[in-house]
Design a protein around this motif. Structure first.
Motif, short mmCIF file in Angstrom:
data_model
loop_
_atom_site.label_atom_id
_atom_site.label_comp_id
_atom_site.label_asym_id
_atom_site.label_seq_id
_atom_site.Cartn_x
_atom_site.Cartn_y
_atom_site.Cartn_z
N ASP A 118 0.82 -1.21 0.00
CA ASP A 118 0.00 0.00 0.00
C ASP A 118 0.86 1.27 0.00
O ASP A 118 2.08 1.23 0.22
CB ASP A 118 -1.07 -0.02 1.10
CG ASP A 118 -0.46 -0.09 2.48
OD1 ASP A 118 0.64 0.46 2.66
OD2 ASP A 118 -1.09 -0.69 3.37
N THR A 178 -1.59 1.99 -9.95
CA THR A 178 -2.90 1.47 -9.59
C THR A 178 -3.84 1.48 -10.80
O THR A 178 -4.59 0.53 -11.02
CB THR A 178 -3.51 2.33 -8.45
OG1 THR A 178 -2.56 2.39 -7.40
CG2 THR A 178 -4.80 1.76 -7.94
N ARG A 182 -1.81 -2.32 -12.18
CA ARG A 182 -2.48 -3.26 -11.28
C ARG A 182 -3.49 -4.15 -12.04
O ARG A 182 -3.61 -5.34 -11.74
CB ARG A 182 -3.15 -2.47 -10.14
CG ARG A 182 -3.74 -3.31 -9.01
CD ARG A 182 -2.62 -3.97 -8.20
NE ARG A 182 -3.11 -4.73 -7.05
CZ ARG A 182 -3.86 -5.83 -7.10
NH1 ARG A 182 -4.27 -6.29 -8.27
NH2 ARG A 182 -4.21 -6.45 -6.00
#
Ligand code: ADP
Length: 215
Positions: A118, A178, A182
């Motif tokens: 994260d 992201t 991802r």
């Protein structure tokens, strides 16, 4: 052991460290697209000139340019020996192009490891990371500080940070990861090749899980 592998993960997820260890213990060639791009920039080549601004801003270099660089790299290596890709592919069209190159040579990708991490961990790892421009030794302001602040223990040279490792640029790189990279997890999960390793685990545990996934 699976030998054609991709290491996926946000900046600061520890891919580079794992790759260095896999290279040492299993003799797998490690190629980092970021490293190849930085070298092109240093050499002032056509690819380097086209990439420089994107690297500085933490944005993705356009697919066409990256595919040219990586396609040439791929032609130069014997695929049977195996290799680890770190930082490539980063978009769906890069992943598709890679699959096509490999299918044409009858040497498909065998495994993809995703290091899940994260933003808080990423920021802590990267913005605190400094290295010696002379010997390459890496420090961290909290977890691995040098004896004298800002100076290499071995060389007494002033420590530096990668130009794109400042906090705003790291936030942007994470956001782009992201959004664009991802989603590759789904692509490789559908191919049955994906293993997810939590980057918050200890380095030992991360390495053990990686090796288990390759066996
Ligand atoms: P990190 O994984 O820490 O973001 P890299 O060394 O992999 O660092 O990448 C640094 C920069 O190089 C990226 O921010 C991007 O600008 C460029 N880059 C590297 N690989 C690619 C790629 N596959 N596609 C587009 N840009 C890339």
């Amino acid at each position: 052991m699976k030998r054609r592998i991709i290491l996926l993960g946000p900046p600061g997820s520890g891919k580079g460290t794992i790759a260095a260890r896999l290279q040492q213990e299993f003799g797998l060639d490690h190629v980092s697209s970021g490293h190849l791009l930085r070298r092109e920039v240093e050499n002032g080549s056509a690819i380097g000139q086209r990439s420089k601004l994107f690297l500085e801003k933490g944005e993705l270099v356009p697919d066409r340019t990256v595919l040219k660089l990586m396609g040439e790299w791929m032609k130069s290596v014997p695929l049977e020996d195996g290799f680890m890709l770190d930082g490539f592919p980063r978009t769906l069209s890069q992943a598709r192009a890679l699959d096509e190159w490999l299918a044409a040579r009858n040497a498909p990708m065998e495994a993809v490891i995703l290091y899940n991490c994260d933003l808080a961990i990423v920021l802590d790892r990267i913005t605190g990371r400094w290295s010696c421009p002379k010997c390459g030794r890496v420090y961290h302001i909290y977890s691995v500080p040098p004896e004298v602040a800002g100076s290499c223990d071995d060389c007494s040279v002033e420590l530096t940070q990668r130009a794109d490792d400042s906090e705003p640029v790291v936030r942007k790189r994470f956001e782009i990861y992201t959004r664009q990279t991802r989603p590759l997890a789904k692509y490789y999960r559908q191919q049955g090749k994906l293993t997810v390793v939590e980057a918050a685990l200890s380095p030992e545990e991360r390495f053990a899980r990686t090796v288990a996934a390759l066996n």
